[in-house]
Motif scaffolding. Sequence first.
Motif, PDB file in Angstrom:
ATOM      1  N   UNK A  91       0.857  -1.186   0.000  1.00  0.00           N
ATOM      2  CA  UNK A  91       0.000   0.000   0.000  1.00  0.00           C
ATOM      3  C   UNK A  91       0.890   1.233   0.000  1.00  0.00           C
ATOM      4  N   UNK A  92       0.533   2.213  -0.805  1.00  0.00           N
ATOM      5  CA  UNK A  92       1.360   3.431  -0.881  1.00  0.00           C
ATOM      6  C   UNK A  92       0.713   4.629  -0.194  1.00  0.00           C
ATOM      7  N   UNK A  93      -0.528   4.465   0.261  1.00  0.00           N
ATOM      8  CA  UNK A  93      -1.186   5.574   0.949  1.00  0.00           C
ATOM      9  C   UNK A  93      -2.268   5.049   1.879  1.00  0.00           C
ATOM     10  N   UNK A  94      -2.890   5.952   2.584  1.00  0.00           N
ATOM     11  CA  UNK A  94      -3.918   5.574   3.558  1.00  0.00           C
ATOM     12  C   UNK A  94      -5.221   5.117   2.895  1.00  0.00           C
ATOM     13  N   UNK A  95      -5.324   5.254   1.587  1.00  0.00           N
ATOM     14  CA  UNK A  95      -6.496   4.764   0.850  1.00  0.00           C
ATOM     15  C   UNK A  95      -6.289   3.336   0.358  1.00  0.00           C
ATOM     16  N   UNK A  96      -5.168   2.709   0.784  1.00  0.00           N
ATOM     17  CA  UNK A  96      -4.842   1.335   0.422  1.00  0.00           C
ATOM     18  C   UNK A  96      -4.582   1.160  -1.072  1.00  0.00           C
ATOM     19  N   UNK A  97      -4.045   2.185  -1.690  1.00  0.00           N
ATOM     20  CA  UNK A  97      -3.649   2.100  -3.093  1.00  0.00           C
ATOM     21  C   UNK A  97      -2.430   1.190  -3.178  1.00  0.00           C
ATOM     22  N   UNK A  98      -2.477   0.232  -4.079  1.00  0.00           N
ATOM     23  CA  UNK A  98      -1.368  -0.709  -4.243  1.00  0.00           C
ATOM     24  C   UNK A  98      -0.318  -0.090  -5.155  1.00  0.00           C
ATOM     25  N   UNK A  99       0.941  -0.219  -4.765  1.00  0.00           N
ATOM     26  CA  UNK A  99       2.073   0.287  -5.533  1.00  0.00           C
ATOM     27  C   UNK A  99       1.968  -0.197  -6.980  1.00  0.00           C
ATOM     28  N   UNK A 100       2.043   0.721  -7.924  1.00  0.00           N
ATOM     29  CA  UNK A 100       1.857   0.369  -9.334  1.00  0.00           C
ATOM     30  C   UNK A 100       2.943  -0.580  -9.838  1.00  0.00           C
ATOM     31  N   UNK A 101       4.168  -0.453  -9.348  1.00  0.00           N
ATOM     32  CA  UNK A 101       5.238  -1.371  -9.769  1.00  0.00           C
ATOM     33  C   UNK A 101       4.926  -2.796  -9.309  1.00  0.00           C
ATOM     34  N   UNK A 102       4.387  -2.929  -8.096  1.00  0.00           N
ATOM     35  CA  UNK A 102       4.015  -4.250  -7.588  1.00  0.00           C
ATOM     36  C   UNK A 102       2.883  -4.838  -8.413  1.00  0.00           C
ATOM     37  N   UNK A 103       1.872  -4.026  -8.705  1.00  0.00           N
ATOM     38  CA  UNK A 103       0.738  -4.504  -9.491  1.00  0.00           C
ATOM     39  C   UNK A 103       1.200  -4.949 -10.882  1.00  0.00           C
TER      40      UNK A 103
END
Length: 138
Positions: A106-118
């Motif tokens: 997660x890259x922020x408090x909105x639980x956005x998944x890191x784009x490189x990981x995705x």
Amino acid sequence: MKKCLAVLFFSIYLGSAFAGEKYNFASKKAVKDKKSVQFNECTAQELADKMKCGWNLGNTLDAHGCTGLESEQSWGQPETTKAMIDAIAAAGFKTIRIPCSWANHFVDSNFTIDSAWMKRVKQIVDWAIEDGLYVILN
């Protein structure tokens, strides 16, 4: 005879630390199916018969304790390559299980998944689908 080409099971484990919180799915940011593969309906039994014996990638994408792309190798596993996936298909396996964790990415408090990981997860899943494997992503 009906043909089921690929199956993707997605589950996101958020853990008890997030219990009771509300989550908003950002559908505008979601990767959408471009109809590149024709999916046909079949029963659960027909699908299980087609999936046959499977192979487990192991916990390479499920490792925790660190973040970023380096987490793929954090438990001593090698980086997953296209050649590895090709070898699995060539060996006669019909299904691959790809365990994957998201919480450390997660890259922020909105639980956005890191784009490189995705992108990395998608790359491995795409290799398996290209080889005609059924994919269980969990």
